[in-house]
Design a protein around this motif. Structure first.
Motif, PDB file in Angstrom:
ATOM      1  N   UNK A 217      93.446  42.440  41.104  1.00 32.71           N
ATOM      2  CA  UNK A 217      92.138  42.809  40.571  1.00 32.71           C
ATOM      3  C   UNK A 217      91.569  43.943  41.423  1.00 32.71           C
ATOM      4  N   UNK A 218      91.187  45.035  40.759  1.00 33.45           N
ATOM      5  CA  UNK A 218      90.560  46.181  41.414  1.00 33.45           C
ATOM      6  C   UNK A 218      89.122  46.278  40.945  1.00 33.45           C
ATOM      7  N   UNK A 219      88.177  46.308  41.881  1.00 32.33           N
ATOM      8  CA  UNK A 219      86.754  46.340  41.565  1.00 32.33           C
ATOM      9  C   UNK A 219      86.098  47.533  42.252  1.00 32.33           C
TER      10      UNK A 219
ATOM     11  N   UNK B 136      70.201  47.936  44.613  1.00 33.45           N
ATOM     12  CA  UNK B 136      71.397  48.678  44.204  1.00 33.45           C
ATOM     13  C   UNK B 136      72.655  47.907  44.571  1.00 33.45           C
ATOM     14  N   UNK B 137      73.542  47.748  43.592  1.00 33.30           N
ATOM     15  CA  UNK B 137      74.863  47.161  43.817  1.00 33.30           C
ATOM     16  C   UNK B 137      75.860  48.294  44.016  1.00 33.30           C
ATOM     17  N   UNK B 138      76.612  48.204  45.087  1.00 34.41           N
ATOM     18  CA  UNK B 138      77.655  49.198  45.377  1.00 34.41           C
ATOM     19  C   UNK B 138      78.817  48.439  46.006  1.00 34.41           C
ATOM     20  N   UNK B 139      79.757  47.991  45.163  1.00 30.42           N
ATOM     21  CA  UNK B 139      80.796  47.062  45.617  1.00 30.42           C
ATOM     22  C   UNK B 139      82.188  47.573  45.283  1.00 30.42           C
ATOM     23  N   UNK B 140      83.041  47.641  46.302  1.00 25.38           N
ATOM     24  CA  UNK B 140      84.441  48.007  46.113  1.00 25.38           C
ATOM     25  C   UNK B 140      85.323  47.023  46.874  1.00 25.38           C
ATOM     26  N   UNK B 141      86.278  46.417  46.162  1.00 26.74           N
ATOM     27  CA  UNK B 141      87.265  45.556  46.815  1.00 26.74           C
ATOM     28  C   UNK B 141      88.402  45.305  45.842  1.00 26.74           C
ATOM     29  N   UNK B 142      89.502  44.762  46.354  1.00 29.62           N
ATOM     30  CA  UNK B 142      90.579  44.314  45.484  1.00 29.62           C
ATOM     31  C   UNK B 142      91.181  43.030  46.036  1.00 29.62           C
ATOM     32  N   UNK B 143      91.777  42.251  45.141  1.00 23.24           N
ATOM     33  CA  UNK B 143      92.384  40.985  45.541  1.00 23.24           C
ATOM     34  C   UNK B 143      93.543  40.673  44.607  1.00 23.24           C
ATOM     35  N   UNK B 144      94.302  39.629  44.941  1.00 22.39           N
ATOM     36  CA  UNK B 144      95.480  39.269  44.157  1.00 22.39           C
ATOM     37  C   UNK B 144      95.394  37.811  43.739  1.00 22.39           C
ATOM     38  N   UNK B 145      96.549  37.163  43.519  1.00 17.71           N
ATOM     39  CA  UNK B 145      96.566  35.762  43.079  1.00 17.71           C
ATOM     40  C   UNK B 145      96.172  34.842  44.227  1.00 17.71           C
TER      41      UNK B 145
ATOM     42  N   UNK C 273      78.402  52.917  36.628  1.00 15.86           N
ATOM     43  CA  UNK C 273      79.698  53.592  36.708  1.00 15.86           C
ATOM     44  C   UNK C 273      80.643  52.759  37.562  1.00 15.86           C
ATOM     45  N   UNK C 274      81.946  53.090  37.477  1.00 14.37           N
ATOM     46  CA  UNK C 274      82.939  52.373  38.252  1.00 14.37           C
ATOM     47  C   UNK C 274      84.127  51.951  37.408  1.00 14.37           C
ATOM     48  N   UNK C 275      84.894  50.994  37.945  1.00 17.15           N
ATOM     49  CA  UNK C 275      86.104  50.505  37.260  1.00 17.15           C
ATOM     50  C   UNK C 275      86.304  49.021  37.563  1.00 17.15           C
ATOM     51  N   UNK C 276      86.866  48.312  36.585  1.00 20.27           N
ATOM     52  CA  UNK C 276      87.360  46.949  36.775  1.00 20.27           C
ATOM     53  C   UNK C 276      88.725  46.891  36.112  1.00 20.27           C
ATOM     54  N   UNK C 277      89.766  46.615  36.887  1.00 19.14           N
ATOM     55  CA  UNK C 277      91.128  46.630  36.366  1.00 19.14           C
ATOM     56  C   UNK C 277      91.859  45.378  36.845  1.00 19.14           C
ATOM     57  N   UNK C 278      92.490  44.655  35.905  1.00 19.94           N
ATOM     58  CA  UNK C 278      93.371  43.549  36.251  1.00 19.94           C
ATOM     59  C   UNK C 278      94.789  43.984  35.897  1.00 19.94           C
ATOM     60  N   UNK C 279      95.610  44.205  36.922  1.00 20.47           N
ATOM     61  CA  UNK C 279      96.949  44.768  36.738  1.00 20.47           C
ATOM     62  C   UNK C 279      96.824  46.076  35.959  1.00 20.47           C
ATOM     63  N   UNK C 280      97.417  46.151  34.771  1.00 19.92           N
ATOM     64  CA  UNK C 280      97.348  47.388  33.989  1.00 19.92           C
ATOM     65  C   UNK C 280      96.339  47.293  32.852  1.00 19.92           C
ATOM     66  N   UNK C 281      95.489  46.258  32.876  1.00 16.32           N
ATOM     67  CA  UNK C 281      94.478  46.083  31.838  1.00 16.32           C
ATOM     68  C   UNK C 281      93.122  46.513  32.394  1.00 16.32           C
ATOM     69  N   UNK C 282      92.527  47.523  31.782  1.00 12.13           N
ATOM     70  CA  UNK C 282      91.231  48.033  32.213  1.00 12.13           C
ATOM     71  C   UNK C 282      90.123  47.332  31.434  1.00 12.13           C
ATOM     72  N   UNK C 283      89.254  46.632  32.166  1.00 11.07           N
ATOM     73  CA  UNK C 283      88.124  45.957  31.535  1.00 11.07           C
ATOM     74  C   UNK C 283      86.922  46.885  31.426  1.00 11.07           C
ATOM     75  N   UNK C 284      86.797  47.737  32.427  1.00  7.67           N
ATOM     76  CA  UNK C 284      85.667  48.680  32.430  1.00  7.67           C
ATOM     77  C   UNK C 284      86.085  49.937  33.173  1.00  7.67           C
ATOM     78  N   UNK C 285      85.756  51.091  32.601  1.00  7.61           N
ATOM     79  CA  UNK C 285      86.015  52.382  33.245  1.00  7.61           C
ATOM     80  C   UNK C 285      85.007  53.372  32.689  1.00  7.61           C
ATOM     81  N   UNK C 286      83.990  53.680  33.496  1.00  7.15           N
ATOM     82  CA  UNK C 286      82.919  54.557  33.023  1.00  7.15           C
ATOM     83  C   UNK C 286      83.434  55.959  32.717  1.00  7.15           C
TER      84      UNK C 286
END
Length: 364
Positions: A3-5, A15-24, A52-65
């Motif tokens: 998961x990429x956030x 203001x929310x300004x959050x960047x992180x990634x995690x796995x299983x 703005x930003x991105x949310x990606x689970x593996x190769x599935x993009x949930x959000x990409x401004x």
């Protein structure tokens, strides 16, 4: 699964300004109330739209401004467990679980009904109405309903906050078990350091809408500067240890770690020889001596070398002591620091007066 956030959102003056990634694994969003944790998970679920930003689970993009992608909540394959279970009170447990199955968008490999019921130990509740359940039972059913929707990610927004300590103790093993059984990324929101220690692999430390630090539990919660920034509890040391021996005559247990061994009262519950656990030592429970103390009741005394002195606000300072390959923190007064002439490189003895034991299960 990864998961990429990367999220940005202004909510009034906040203001929310959050960047992180995690796995299983279980990733804890940890911070005090009002830090922005729930807003982050609501953006992951699609309940709040980021600016703005991105949310990606593996190769599935949930959000990409940038590419104008914003999947609605019902297409995100995200299971959400709220602080209050939000079950249908007029339905039985079985029908609540069936509702989760009807929402599933997954195919092969999705959790099966019997499998979920077995893992959460709720087969005896299937015919009961949810209003007749205890708080802990309701949360287990809510977790089951979320799992049966075949999520790619499970969001748990302070699911134990409304439960008493006994109900929390009942639920925590189930949360750890579902992650092991179904290998889902779990984002677990909490302001309880005890819950994080028992469940999480990775900590995302949230403060004032931003991410103060990301890393393994043992690294992040061992930094008193971060604890002060987030105001999330006592500074201290998280120590991976292994149960190596028990003394039934005195109801004691020996836990080995890289710097030696702790003698502590035997933990309650099923803990086996060889099992790995986490120990937590609060900095305020560690005293420092220049010579090895004699004839004292403290059983856990370790020789080490001062690694650092961290000055904070007020009359106290945090001193880290290198014991083997483990840093043990001690909080002492500035006066004690001066009178003992404590500085990096000095040989000292750390006297540990109390140890808390957490029992996370083995990770895949």
């Amino acid at each position: 699964m990864t998961l990429l956030v990367d999220l940005h959102k202004t909510l009034g003056t906040f203001t929310i300004n959050a960047q992180f990634q995690c796995s299983n694994e279980i990733t804890a969003l940890f911070g005090k109330s009002g830090a922005g944790k729930t807003s982050i998970v609501q953006m992951l679920a699609g309940l709040i739209k980021p600016e703005n930003g991105r949310i990606v689970i593996d190769d599935v993009t949930l959000y990409d401004s940038r590419h104008q992608i914003d999947l609605p909540p019902n297409r995100r394959r995200v299971g959400y467990v709220f602080q209050d279970a939000r079950l249908f009170p007029h339905m039985s447990v079985e029908k609540n679980l069936d509702y989760g199955q009807r929402r599933r968008r997954g195919t092969g490999g999705s959790p099966k009904f019997d499998q979920v019921v077995d893992v959460l130990d709720i087969s005896h509740l299937l015919e009961r109405k949810t209003r007749a359940l205890s708080g802990g039972e309701r949360q287990r059913v809510a977790i089951g309903r979320a799992l049966l929707s075949a999520p790619q990610m499970l969001l748990m927004d302070e699911p134990l906050a409304s439960l008493d300590s006994q109900r929390k103790a009942e639920i925590i093993p189930f949360v750890a078990e579902i992650q092991r059984e179904f290998l889902l990324p779990v984002i677990y929101v909490s302001h309880s350091i005890d819950e994080v220690l028992q469940l999480a692999d990775t900590v995302v430390l949230v403060a004032k809408g931003g991410v103060a630090a990301v890393g393994p539990v043992e690294n992040i919660l061992n930094r008193p500067d971060l604890v002060r920034v987030t105001n999330t509890g006592d500074a201290g040391t998280v120590i991976p240890a292994r149960l190596t021996k028990t003394d039934q005559d005195f109801d004691m247990a020996i836990f080995s770690f890289s710097g030696g061994a702790f003698q502590v009262p035997a933990p309650s519950g099923d803990v086996e020889i060889g099992q790995s656990l986490r120990l937590r030592v609060r900095a305020r429970d560690v005293s420092i001596a220049l010579k090895k103390p004699q004839d004292v009741s403290v059983m856990n005394i370790f020789k080490g070398t001062v690694a650092s002195v961290v000055n904070g606000d007020g009359p106290q300072v945090d001193v880290s002591i290198n014991v083997g390959e483990t840093l043990i923190w001690s909080r002492i007064t500035r006066k004690s620091l001066s009178e003992l002439s404590i500085s990096p490189g000095k040989s000292v003895y750390a006297m540990v007066k109390a140890v808390a034991i957490d029992k996370p299960g083995p990770r895949h």
